[in-house]
Design a protein around this motif. Sequence first.
Motif, PDB file in Angstrom:
ATOM      1  N   ALA A   1      17.343  70.351  44.216  1.00  0.00           N
ATOM      2  CA  ALA A   1      17.439  71.338  43.137  1.00  0.00           C
ATOM      3  C   ALA A   1      18.635  72.245  43.363  1.00  0.00           C
ATOM      4  N   PRO A   2      19.658  72.178  42.489  1.00  0.00           N
ATOM      5  CA  PRO A   2      20.810  73.082  42.617  1.00  0.00           C
ATOM      6  C   PRO A   2      20.442  74.502  42.211  1.00  0.00           C
ATOM      7  N   GLN A   3      21.030  75.470  42.906  1.00  0.00           N
ATOM      8  CA  GLN A   3      20.785  76.881  42.613  1.00  0.00           C
ATOM      9  C   GLN A   3      22.106  77.552  42.250  1.00  0.00           C
ATOM     10  N   GLY A   4      22.130  78.215  41.095  1.00  0.00           N
ATOM     11  CA  GLY A   4      23.290  79.000  40.698  1.00  0.00           C
ATOM     12  C   GLY A   4      24.443  78.204  40.130  1.00  0.00           C
ATOM     13  N   GLY A   5      24.302  76.904  39.932  1.00  0.00           N
ATOM     14  CA  GLY A   5      25.376  76.086  39.393  1.00  0.00           C
ATOM     15  C   GLY A   5      25.355  76.023  37.879  1.00  0.00           C
ATOM     16  N   SER A   6      26.383  75.390  37.323  1.00  0.00           N
ATOM     17  CA  SER A   6      26.476  75.255  35.868  1.00  0.00           C
ATOM     18  C   SER A   6      26.994  73.869  35.517  1.00  0.00           C
ATOM     19  N   GLY A   7      26.800  73.499  34.259  1.00  0.00           N
ATOM     20  CA  GLY A   7      27.260  72.211  33.768  1.00  0.00           C
ATOM     21  C   GLY A   7      26.142  71.455  33.079  1.00  0.00           C
ATOM     22  N   ASP A   8      26.516  70.575  32.147  1.00  0.00           N
ATOM     23  CA  ASP A   8      25.525  69.833  31.378  1.00  0.00           C
ATOM     24  C   ASP A   8      24.677  68.900  32.241  1.00  0.00           C
ATOM     25  N   ASN A   9      25.243  68.474  33.372  1.00  0.00           N
ATOM     26  CA  ASN A   9      24.545  67.519  34.235  1.00  0.00           C
ATOM     27  C   ASN A   9      24.144  68.155  35.564  1.00  0.00           C
ATOM     28  N   CYS A  10      24.028  69.491  35.559  1.00  0.00           N
ATOM     29  CA  CYS A  10      23.645  70.225  36.762  1.00  0.00           C
ATOM     30  C   CYS A  10      22.142  70.464  36.702  1.00  0.00           C
TER      31      CYS A  10
ATOM     32  N   SER B   1      18.484  53.238  42.017  1.00  0.00           N
ATOM     33  CA  SER B   1      17.568  52.155  42.359  1.00  0.00           C
ATOM     34  C   SER B   1      18.306  50.912  42.847  1.00  0.00           C
ATOM     35  N   TYR B   2      19.597  50.782  42.493  1.00  0.00           N
ATOM     36  CA  TYR B   2      20.442  49.697  42.998  1.00  0.00           C
ATOM     37  C   TYR B   2      21.888  50.182  42.945  1.00  0.00           C
ATOM     38  N   ALA B   3      22.812  49.400  43.487  1.00  0.00           N
ATOM     39  CA  ALA B   3      24.168  49.885  43.767  1.00  0.00           C
ATOM     40  C   ALA B   3      24.908  50.429  42.550  1.00  0.00           C
ATOM     41  N   TYR B   4      24.715  49.839  41.379  1.00  0.00           N
ATOM     42  CA  TYR B   4      25.494  50.249  40.199  1.00  0.00           C
ATOM     43  C   TYR B   4      24.660  51.046  39.206  1.00  0.00           C
ATOM     44  N   ASP B   5      23.693  51.748  39.705  1.00  0.00           N
ATOM     45  CA  ASP B   5      22.805  52.548  38.862  1.00  0.00           C
ATOM     46  C   ASP B   5      23.374  53.953  38.662  1.00  0.00           C
ATOM     47  N   ASP B   6      24.646  54.028  38.250  1.00  0.00           N
ATOM     48  CA  ASP B   6      25.347  55.321  38.216  1.00  0.00           C
ATOM     49  C   ASP B   6      24.994  56.194  37.014  1.00  0.00           C
ATOM     50  N   LYS B   7      24.858  55.593  35.840  1.00  0.00           N
ATOM     51  CA  LYS B   7      24.797  56.364  34.595  1.00  0.00           C
ATOM     52  C   LYS B   7      23.639  57.350  34.557  1.00  0.00           C
ATOM     53  N   THR B   8      22.517  56.987  35.146  1.00  0.00           N
ATOM     54  CA  THR B   8      21.346  57.854  35.078  1.00  0.00           C
ATOM     55  C   THR B   8      21.031  58.524  36.407  1.00  0.00           C
TER      56      THR B   8
ATOM     57  N   ASP C   1      11.161  60.493  26.685  1.00  0.00           N
ATOM     58  CA  ASP C   1      12.553  60.065  26.830  1.00  0.00           C
ATOM     59  C   ASP C   1      12.840  59.559  28.244  1.00  0.00           C
ATOM     60  N   ASN C   2      11.755  59.233  28.987  1.00  0.00           N
ATOM     61  CA  ASN C   2      11.873  58.584  30.299  1.00  0.00           C
ATOM     62  C   ASN C   2      12.584  59.444  31.340  1.00  0.00           C
ATOM     63  N   THR C   3      12.451  60.758  31.208  1.00  0.00           N
ATOM     64  CA  THR C   3      12.979  61.634  32.258  1.00  0.00           C
ATOM     65  C   THR C   3      11.820  62.203  33.040  1.00  0.00           C
ATOM     66  N   MET C   4      12.050  62.463  34.292  1.00  0.00           N
ATOM     67  CA  MET C   4      10.969  62.873  35.171  1.00  0.00           C
ATOM     68  C   MET C   4      10.640  64.335  34.980  1.00  0.00           C
ATOM     69  N   VAL C   5       9.363  64.627  34.904  1.00  0.00           N
ATOM     70  CA  VAL C   5       8.890  65.996  34.865  1.00  0.00           C
ATOM     71  C   VAL C   5       8.470  66.362  36.272  1.00  0.00           C
ATOM     72  N   TYR C   6       9.151  67.327  36.879  1.00  0.00           N
ATOM     73  CA  TYR C   6       8.866  67.676  38.254  1.00  0.00           C
ATOM     74  C   TYR C   6       7.846  68.796  38.310  1.00  0.00           C
ATOM     75  N   GLU C   7       6.723  68.507  38.945  1.00  0.00           N
ATOM     76  CA  GLU C   7       5.684  69.507  39.112  1.00  0.00           C
ATOM     77  C   GLU C   7       5.623  69.937  40.571  1.00  0.00           C
TER      78      GLU C   7
ATOM     79  N   ALA D   1       9.291  54.508  38.738  1.00  0.00           N
ATOM     80  CA  ALA D   1       8.610  55.608  39.412  1.00  0.00           C
ATOM     81  C   ALA D   1       9.497  56.840  39.523  1.00  0.00           C
ATOM     82  N   CYS D   2      10.807  56.621  39.681  1.00  0.00           N
ATOM     83  CA  CYS D   2      11.750  57.717  39.923  1.00  0.00           C
ATOM     84  C   CYS D   2      12.987  57.519  39.056  1.00  0.00           C
ATOM     85  N   PRO D   3      12.919  57.865  37.766  1.00  0.00           N
ATOM     86  CA  PRO D   3      13.990  57.550  36.812  1.00  0.00           C
ATOM     87  C   PRO D   3      15.345  58.156  37.133  1.00  0.00           C
ATOM     88  N   ARG D   4      15.400  59.253  37.887  1.00  0.00           N
ATOM     89  CA  ARG D   4      16.680  59.908  38.156  1.00  0.00           C
ATOM     90  C   ARG D   4      17.302  59.479  39.480  1.00  0.00           C
ATOM     91  N   ALA D   5      16.615  58.678  40.248  1.00  0.00           N
ATOM     92  CA  ALA D   5      17.137  58.255  41.543  1.00  0.00           C
ATOM     93  C   ALA D   5      17.847  56.913  41.414  1.00  0.00           C
TER      94      ALA D   5
END
Length: 323
Positions: A141-150, A222-229, A276-282, A216-220
Amino acid sequence: MDHLSIFSFLLALHLSISGVISTTFTFVNKCDYTVWPGILSNAGVPTLPTTGFVLQTGETTTVAAPASWGGRFWGRTLCSQDTDGKFSCVTGDCGSGKVECSGNGATPPATLAEFTLDGSGGLDFFDVSLVDGYNVPMLVAPQGGSGDNCTTTGCISDLNGACPSELRVMSVDGKDGVACKSACEAFNSPEYCCSGAYGTPDTCKPSTYSQLFKNACPRAYSYAYDDKTSTFTCANAVDYTITFCSSPTTSQKSTQGQDTKQESSSNSASPQLNNDNTMVYEGGIDQSEISKAMCTHVLLLQSQTIACIISITMVLWRLCQLL
């Protein structure tokens, strides 16, 4: 003033300025077992003050990083020391024989958090990777950062229990799964390793096994070229909080880190997916922990700045003496 004195002055000035801390990493252990974080710096960048340490249940430790640092973190589990004093871990072991990894990386399978600070465009790049397999839930979890993908990323699901038998790493007593291999490590096939004829993004595609990790972990990764997500960026983040087990997990236990006994439980942390297949972190990061991390960062900046000023003053005084 001779050339050696000039060189000494410039070198001291450079070291003083480059020593200013840019970012901190705060490690939090919410597992109900001990975790030993390991750290490996990329080639050509300064190492961090530690390369491995113990993190008991409920503990928090902050490590400061210099500007433009890059490297990876992981958690070692089920660690112990033998009668000869050799330290080793059942998962994530770095092979150093000590708590400090001293330049060694993790033995797969291991959940990895990877960082490049102050990269292209001045952005920090980071991800959580399951390419080398999985051994412990991890949240970044980033703290104090900015950006659309932060944003927060990671894998909070306990995959050890759900791991297919052909990928499963068992405990010493053979009763429980303690880690989950990647298909590449398990089968050593170019198709799974994205090597040889499968060494490009066009030819290397997700496999049935990597999809298990991805579902199980949509944002991690999963294989070498799994960059986009799976790759995230932040500008001006002051801290990255790395939490092992974002909510208490009882899939593996170790009493004070010396017991390799395994237990399973239905209370393991698990992710929920929205439409939308994004992980909800509880059960993620407490606000008090975020505040503590940010305050620690500010104090570190202040102390480093004072040290820098003192160092420059001493160098200038030395220069005056030489003149």
